[in-house]
Design an enzyme around this catalytic site. Structure first.
Site, PDB file in Angstrom:
ATOM      1  CG  HIS A  40       1.283   1.876  -3.098  1.00 26.30           C
ATOM      2  ND1 HIS A  40       1.397   2.065  -4.458  1.00 26.30           N
ATOM      3  CD2 HIS A  40       2.515   2.156  -2.586  1.00 26.30           C
ATOM      4  CE1 HIS A  40       2.627   2.430  -4.749  1.00 26.30           C
ATOM      5  NE2 HIS A  40       3.329   2.506  -3.626  1.00 26.30           N
ATOM      6  CD  GLU A  41       3.683   2.390   1.179  1.00 22.71           C
ATOM      7  OE1 GLU A  41       4.742   1.767   1.377  1.00 22.71           O
ATOM      8  OE2 GLU A  41       3.587   3.309   0.344  1.00 22.71           O
ATOM      9  CG  HIS A  84       6.070  -1.148  -1.914  1.00 23.29           C
ATOM     10  ND1 HIS A  84       6.665  -1.245  -3.142  1.00 23.29           N
ATOM     11  CD2 HIS A  84       5.563   0.111  -1.839  1.00 23.29           C
ATOM     12  CE1 HIS A  84       6.527  -0.085  -3.800  1.00 23.29           C
ATOM     13  NE2 HIS A  84       5.854   0.737  -3.029  1.00 23.29           N
TER      14      HIS A  84
END
Length: 641
Positions: free
Chosen positions: A173-174, A177
């Site tokens: 998820h990070e 980003h």
């Protein structure tokens, strides 16, 4: 889940919200212009302490509005430059502790392995890793201005309570980003809010001036005090209304980017259950994802999950509700959260997802033999890459001193006389470098090994870095010839390490159209086409050129290495839209090459170099690892294709 549909929806809504944010800033500038123009007209002919403002004259409202917009822009730019010090500053400001590459803590080693795997899978540099020891909640964040200075941080609660699959979902998820450009977007929005906050603070200052200067005590100054009070109240009101509006839109925008990051994480891991279970554990955890550091409010939009308590029915929440995020990942969820997780230090995840979704059984916390790993590596997944690297090389990559020697070993030539000249340049380190050079590097993992070494190399002092760079150049020039493999390695090192030891100035965007950099594209695309399937260079080049709608460029003979640097530097000065389009079209050309034959090693390495140096984190095409265990090293004067 249909993560592609979720990605498209989140991108569309993000674009609309960003336009709404910009529209709000312009509207605020116009209102402030009206306020200032009214105050100036009211004060005409009076001897007031507003004389600095009268320098603007009583011109049209539009001119004053533009001046106000310029003021907001300047203050925002100042704050942007102060924040643009790299992700390390943010991590340290939030109480993060750097995990050293050679850490022996089992939980920290597990986290390091997960981050390395996801970086290699996503085609990104391995970032510095931080742990927030004082945070018991389950949370994480990625920060940084570019992909080269990005960091990833997790809380102590995440490290202690998440399983390996769950941690991989959070890190994916990070990383999404980073790939989707959210780090830079959040930085710019934070700077814009600082500009609006300045307007409100200026209004508060004007409200206090009459009292401090004694205005109002004498009859002649009553009107001046009144103007200051009205102007200050108006500025403060509009400034804080602007902040309220901007935070509302920023929160809505950030919620859409979180949905996009969840969908992208599933695309990376091919396993939505890991991310869904991590969110379930947040819902069942005593501290949820709350952050207690005093700076958490400033950087709340960076976190994996809501770090602050929300009010006003969640209108200002920086993240979507947990239940909604879980249901998008697991439509049949029964609504129950998870209260406990297995001991992370003892858990070993046997799951490896291939591109088709089938599960492979591979131990992922230790090295594999080539015989065990290579047959499964053709079904490439994050966990399938890292175990292929021999333990001796992986261990060397995680110590600042031996990481230098590892890079020296990668540059040693296979021709005995030339290798001996190179070793002579290394002096007392020659024996250690020679031993590392004898360990074969599995095919296709040369740059992966370089990325593993990057966090350790960033621990060098400025003096050590200068010496290291001089030694690298000496090894490369030992035969008065620079090969493509050497150019790739040095260019990546220079880009990722250079900003660590010297303040990096963002390259000006001089070119807004593909046609303006057509010559540079022709050079780089020709070089890449010649690294692909033998005999198919013309077709590979044509696929890329047609995708870019550049019908006037032609395939060149293999360009000299000296031409690659100027071509890449020219592309670095193109707008981000041009750079992204170029790389996405290169991916199409490489996928076409994959249909013609197996993607070449140098082809993949060159693409990785372009993506990193252009600061455009475009996911690379999926590449099957060769089934042979042959190493990478070829004679420097051999054909790099």
């Amino acid at each position: 889940m249909d993560f592609y549909a979720h990605q498209d929806q989140a991108r569309r809504l993000s674009g609309r919200l960003l336009l709404l944010f910009i529209g709000g800033l312009l509207s605020l500038s116009l209102l402030l212009g009206l306020l200032l123009a009214g105050a100036l007209r009211y004060s005409e002919g009076q001897r007031l302490l507003l004389s600095p403002l009268t320098l603007l004259g009583s011109g049209p409202v539009l001119g004053i509005s533009l001046a106000v917009a310029l003021l907001i822009l300047l203050v925002s730019l100042f704050n942007y430059l102060s924040l643009a010090q790299g992700g390390r500053r943010v991590a340290e400001a939030l109480g993060g502790r750097l995990i050293l590459p050679e850490t022996q803590n089992p939980a920290e080693r597990r986290l390091r392995n997960v981050v390395e795997e996801m970086a290699i899978a996503a085609g990104l540099p391995v970032p510095a890793i931080y742990v927030q020891d004082g945070e018991p909640g389950i949370n994480a964040f990625a920060a940084g201005l570019t992909i080269s200075d990005a960091v990833v941080a997790v809380t102590r609660g995440a490290l202690e309570h998440l399983s390996r699959d769950e941690l991989q979902g959070v890190i994916g998820h990070e990383f999404s980003h980073v790939l989707n450009g959210d780090m830079r977007l959040n930085l710019r929005l934070t700077a814009a809010l600082a500009g609006l906050l300045f307007i409100g603070q200026l209004g508060r200052l004007l409200l206090s001036r009459p009292r401090h200067l004694g205005l109002g005590r004498r009859r002649g100054h009553d009107k001046g005090a009144g103007v200051l009070l009205l102007l200050g109240a108006g500025l403060m009101l509009l400034g804080y209304v602007g902040i309220l509006w901007s935070r509302l839109v920023q929160a809505a925008l950030n919620r859409q980017r979180e949905y996009l990051a969840d969908a992208s994480a599933v695309q990376f891991t091919r396993y939505p259950q890991g991310l869904a279970n991590a969110l379930k554990k947040i819902g069942g955890h005593r501290y949820a994802s709350l952050m207690f550091h005093p700076q958490s409010e400033t950087f709340g939009h960076l976190f994996f999950s809501q770090g602050l308590q929300t009010r006003f029915a969640g209108l200002f929440a920086s993240h979507p509700p947990l239940a909604e995020r879980i249901r998008r990942l697991e439509p049949g969820w029964d609504g129950r959260y998870l209260n406990h997780g297995p001991p992370p230090a003892q858990q070993r995840s046997p799951r490896v997802q291939n591109a088709g979704g089938a599960a492979l059984l591979l131990p992922t916390d230790g090295p594999l033999s080539a015989a065990e790993a290579l047959p499964s590596a053709s079904l490439a997944a994050p966990e399938a890459w890292l175990p292929l690297i021999p333990a001796a090389l992986a261990g060397a990559a995680r110590s600042p001193f031996t990481a230098r020697q590892l890079l020296f070993a990668l540059l040693l030539d296979s021709e005995p006389a030339l290798r001996q000249r190179q070793l002579t340049l290394l002096g007392s380190e020659a024996a250690a470098v020679s031993r590392l050079a004898e360990v074969p590097v599995p095919a296709g993992l040369r740059l992966a090994l370089l990325e593993l070494a990057m966090p350790a190399l960033k621990q060098m002092s400025a003096g050590q870095y200068r010496t290291f760079r001089e030694q690298l150049v000496g090894l490369m020039q030992a035969d008065q010839h620079i090969s493509l493999a050497e150019w790739i390695l040095y260019r990546l090192l220079q880009h990722q390490l250079g900003s660590q030891y010297a303040r990096r100035i963002e390259t000006a965007e001089r070119y807004q159209q593909m046609e303006q950099v057509a010559e540079a594209i022709q050079t780089l695309l020709s070089c890449l086409a010649h690294q692909g399937t033998p005999g198919q260079a013309e077709r590979i080049f044509g696929k890329g050129a047609n995708s870019m709608a550049l019908y006037g460029i032609r395939l060149q003979p293999a360009p000299p290495i000296a031409a690659l640097g100027p071509a890449l530097s020219a592309l670095e000065q193109a707008s981000q839209a041009v750079r992204l389009r170029f790389l996405r079209c290169v991916v199409k050309a490489m996928e076409h090459d994959g249909e013609l034959g197996e993607l070449g090693e140098r082809e993949c390495e060159l693409f990785r170099t372009l993506a990193v140096c252009l600061d455009c984190p475009v996911a690379p095409p999926r590449r099957n690892l060769p089934r042979s265990g042959a190493g990478l090293r070829t004679p420097k004067n051999a054909n790099p294709a």
